[in-house]
Scaffold this active site. Structure first.
Site, PDB file in Angstrom:
ATOM      1  N   THR A 196       5.182   8.560  -1.333  1.00  0.00           N
ATOM      2  CA  THR A 196       4.270   7.594  -1.965  1.00  0.00           C
ATOM      3  C   THR A 196       4.209   6.264  -1.212  1.00  0.00           C
ATOM      4  O   THR A 196       3.478   5.362  -1.627  1.00  0.00           O
ATOM      5  CB  THR A 196       4.738   7.273  -3.408  1.00  0.00           C
ATOM      6  OG1 THR A 196       6.059   6.737  -3.324  1.00  0.00           O
ATOM      7  CG2 THR A 196       4.739   8.493  -4.299  1.00  0.00           C
ATOM      8  N   LYS A 197       4.989   6.127  -0.152  1.00  0.00           N
ATOM      9  CA  LYS A 197       5.111   4.813   0.494  1.00  0.00           C
ATOM     10  C   LYS A 197       3.903   4.511   1.390  1.00  0.00           C
ATOM     11  O   LYS A 197       3.042   5.358   1.592  1.00  0.00           O
ATOM     12  CB  LYS A 197       6.414   4.764   1.304  1.00  0.00           C
ATOM     13  CG  LYS A 197       7.659   4.949   0.439  1.00  0.00           C
ATOM     14  CD  LYS A 197       7.806   3.828  -0.578  1.00  0.00           C
ATOM     15  CE  LYS A 197       9.174   3.758  -1.216  1.00  0.00           C
ATOM     16  NZ  LYS A 197       9.311   4.491  -2.492  1.00  0.00           N
TER      17      LYS A 197
END
Ligand SMILES: Cc1ncc(COP(=O)(O)O)c(C=O)c1O
Length: 399
Positions: A196-197
């Site tokens: 998700t980064k």
């Protein structure tokens, strides 16, 4: 309208497809690079990892960067290379992911939770200072959501009290404070490339440090404590013997992961204006709702816009945050919770006899926070759907 039909009306989705929170933007260049890696005959730690380390070091302007298979691994190794003594205390914000505190525990230390600013979610120097004892060895500021902590104050405190500083930069790849990238202020800075980064490698992390000895030690510890990595042993430069010099870990990044990271990193600056655009759209669209918006970027800093965390003003709502999140889910909008404060989780609470009031701001945020989709992959129409869903749900639940 009965409350049942009222509920059905508000929960009638306008989207066909579920908007997955934090879904990464993966383009053809990543796909081609992964395929090229698979075809190259070398998928483990090799030339692409080394190239990724070099590009990352250049990007943040660090003399050293060591790629790992997660930020968690990096935080663990950071604790080891600074020489955390058994039972040494490390101050960590209560408002963070479990990995920040667990790394301390795995290295034989004790995490001591500090409270954070209610609006920014960042730990403050005053809060860290309150938790210092004669056993304190280090502290870990987390640049929450991509906003830099007050690094001048924190570093002054570290110098005054002779403490090590490890920056948790999991959210902070693009973060800049007074002209320098986050991660370069403390002894070590640890980044995450989790799915998700802002840069993703599937799983992955990177440690940066100005300290050459730390960098050399990290490389050895990340690969079983061996003196030469596999690429050095097997590549066309000829076989080299290795020696185990201490019992290390299996924390190395693979070339398949770096294949993703190389292209993700090259797009990160290009993506930031889109993140800013979506952020501003949300700020405008939600200004009249019963919420607290994230404060604006502080002067002299750059916020990485990793998470858009809306704080619900639950005193002006008929329901709590979980119901709001469930309603957004019904409308096919995926959201995240960053975070439920660590001192509220059973393990830490029971082990160190912690009360919610020990870190009241972190506990306050825990009940109110909801993270909205914020990715360069979102189309304008996706953003419209998020805005529409949040407005409908909060109007519906307003007290
Ligand atoms: C603040 C923070 N620290 C550490 C981590 C751990 O990162 P990783 O999943 O790469 O181990 C995360 C990951 O979500 C995080 O958000």
């Amino acid at each position: 309208m009965s409350s049942d039909s009222e509920r059905l009306a508000v929960l009638e989705p306008q989207r066909d497809e579920y908007l997955v929170f934090g879904s990464p933007q993966l383009l053809d260049e990543e796909v081609d690079e992964v395929v090229a890696t698979l075809r190259s005959g070398w998928i483990g730690t090799g030339p692409r990892v080394h190239a990724f380390e070099e590009e990352f070091a250049r990007y943040v302007d660090s003399p050293h960067a060591v790629a790992l298979n997660s930020c968690t691994a990096g935080l663990h190794l950071a604790m080891l290379v600074i020489g955390l003594p058994p039972g040494g205390e490390v101050i960590v914000p209560a408002m963070t992911f479990a990995a920040t505190a667990n790394a301390v525990i795995h290295a034989g230390g004790i995490p001591v939770f500090a409270d954070v600013d209610r609006m920014t979610g960042c730990v403050t120097a005053a809060e860290v200072e309150r938790r210092i004892t004669e056993r304190t060895f280090a502290f870990i500021p987390v640049h929450f959501a991509g906003r830099p902590c007050e690094l001048d104050e924190l570093l002054a405190l570290a110098r005054a009290r002779d403490l090590r500083v490890i920056e948790d930069c999991a959210h902070a790849i693009e973060t800049i404070y007074h002209g320098r990238h986050a991660g370069l202020f403390g002894d070590l800075g640890v980044f995450s490339f989790y799915v998700t980064k802002n840069v993703v490698t599937g799983e992955g992390g990177m440690i940066v440090t100005p300290n050459e000895d730390f960098a050399a030690h990290l490389k050895v510890l990340a690969l079983h404590g061996m003196s030469a990595d596999a690429w050095a042993r097997f590549s066309d430069s000829g076989f080299k013997h290795y020696e185990v010099v201490e019992p290390g870990f299996k924390y190395n990044m693979m070339d398949i992961q770096a294949a993703l990271g190389l292209h993700q990193l090259r797009r990160v600056e290009h993506n930031l204006p889109r993140r800013v655009e979506i952020w501003s759209r949300y700020d405008e669209a939600f200004a009249d709702l019963p919420v607290f918006l994230p404060p604006p970027e502080e002067e002299g800093t750059r916020h990485a816009r990793h998470l858009y965390t809306l704080l619900l003003d639950i005193d002006r709502l008929r329901v709590g945050r979980d119901e709001v999140q469930a309603a957004l889910h019904e409308l096919r909008i995926g959201t995240g919770i960053h975070y439920r404060a660590l001192h509220l989780h059973r393990y830490y609470r029971e082990r160190w006899d912690l009360q919610p009031g020990d870190c009241p701001n972190a506990a306050w945020i825990s009940d109110r926070t909801v993270s909205l989709p914020l990715s360069p992959k979102l189309t304008d129409s996706d953003v419209d759907d998020v805005v529409d869903a949040v407005r409908r749900v909060l109007h519906h639940f307003s007290a």
